[in-house]
Scaffold this active site. Structure first.
Site, PDB file in Angstrom:
ATOM      1  N   ARG A   1       6.481 -28.510  31.319  1.00  0.00           N
ATOM      2  CA  ARG A   1       6.307 -30.107  31.283  1.00  0.00           C
ATOM      3  C   ARG A   1       7.316 -30.523  32.274  1.00  0.00           C
ATOM      4  O   ARG A   1       7.288 -31.733  32.802  1.00  0.00           O
ATOM      5  CB  ARG A   1       6.288 -30.604  29.850  1.00  0.00           C
ATOM      6  CG  ARG A   1       4.829 -30.645  29.297  1.00  0.00           C
ATOM      7  CD  ARG A   1       5.014 -30.621  27.850  1.00  0.00           C
ATOM      8  NE  ARG A   1       5.244 -29.234  27.104  1.00  0.00           N
ATOM      9  CZ  ARG A   1       6.103 -29.229  26.065  1.00  0.00           C
ATOM     10  NH1 ARG A   1       6.245 -30.050  25.143  1.00  0.00           N
ATOM     11  NH2 ARG A   1       6.343 -27.934  25.638  1.00  0.00           N
TER      12      ARG A   1
ATOM     13  N   GLU B   1      15.121 -19.297  17.829  1.00  0.00           N
ATOM     14  CA  GLU B   1      15.025 -18.977  16.447  1.00  0.00           C
ATOM     15  C   GLU B   1      14.856 -17.675  16.118  1.00  0.00           C
ATOM     16  O   GLU B   1      15.713 -17.093  15.255  1.00  0.00           O
ATOM     17  CB  GLU B   1      13.955 -20.009  15.777  1.00  0.00           C
ATOM     18  CG  GLU B   1      14.422 -20.365  14.394  1.00  0.00           C
ATOM     19  CD  GLU B   1      13.594 -21.218  13.803  1.00  0.00           C
ATOM     20  OE1 GLU B   1      12.496 -21.949  14.485  1.00  0.00           O
ATOM     21  OE2 GLU B   1      13.450 -21.448  12.527  1.00  0.00           O
TER      22      GLU B   1
END
Ligand code: AMP
Length: 168
Positions: free
Chosen positions: A57, A94
């Protein structure tokens, strides 16, 4: 009001993530215009020579901004996508790690660079992008984002000026 064009999608791409969907913003002529001029005003275009955007993006907003302010655009991509010689940096997710790459000749030594992505979360992606630009000898002037998830304090990882158009 850019906020009204951002759609919250719970549990995407996995449970517990509130995804900030920018497709309604891109779809709106007013929204797109507002975001590109917001990015153009956030950092003085005379202070940078090149816009670097992060897949995927960051390509949309980065290229639109580069065109708007009359600069060139350089993509930072996911591994294995760029066809020529690359420099690569990894960063922690993560669970596990990921990598991003840039063409070796994409930024010239001493060139001043504005980095763009759609959203700042933990800051790991942009931190790796800053390392890539510096490895090529580029001088990051600032990082700009459309959205900042302020509660994750990603900007504390970034040793440049940081701008965002909307904060949560
Ligand atoms: P980070 O490295 O944690 O700052 O994550 C930033 C990257 O992950 C950006 O390229 C974003 O597009 C994407 N991202 C992270 N969290 C979200 C979210 N809640 N909604 C949409 N995109 C996200």
């Amino acid at each position: 009001m850019i906020q009204r064009y951002i759609r919250d999608v719970p549990d995407f791409p996995k449970p517990g993530i509130l995804f900030k969907d920018i497709t309604p913003l891109l779809q709106s002529p007013e929204g797109l215009k507002e975001v590109v001029s917001g990015l153009a005003h956030a950092v003085d275009p005379s202070s940078y020579e090149l816009v670097v955007g992060i897949e995927s993006r960051g390509f949309i907003f980065g290229t639109a901004l580069a065109h708007h302010v009359g600069k060139g655009f350089v993509p930072i991509r996911k591994p294995g996508k760029l066809p020529w010689k690359t420099a690569s940096e990894s960063y922690q997710l993560e669970y596990g790690s990921d990598r991003i790459e840039i063409h070796l000749d994409a930024v010239k030594p001493g060139q001043s660079v504005l980095l763009i992505d759609d959203l700042l979360a933990t800051g790991g992606t942009m931190e790796a992008a800053l390392r890539l630009v510096r490895r090529l000898g580029g001088k990051p002037v600032a990082c700009s984002f459309v959205i900042e998830l302020g509660f994750l304090n990603g900007r504390s990882k970034l040793d440049t000026a940081v701008h965002s158009l909307i904060q949560y």
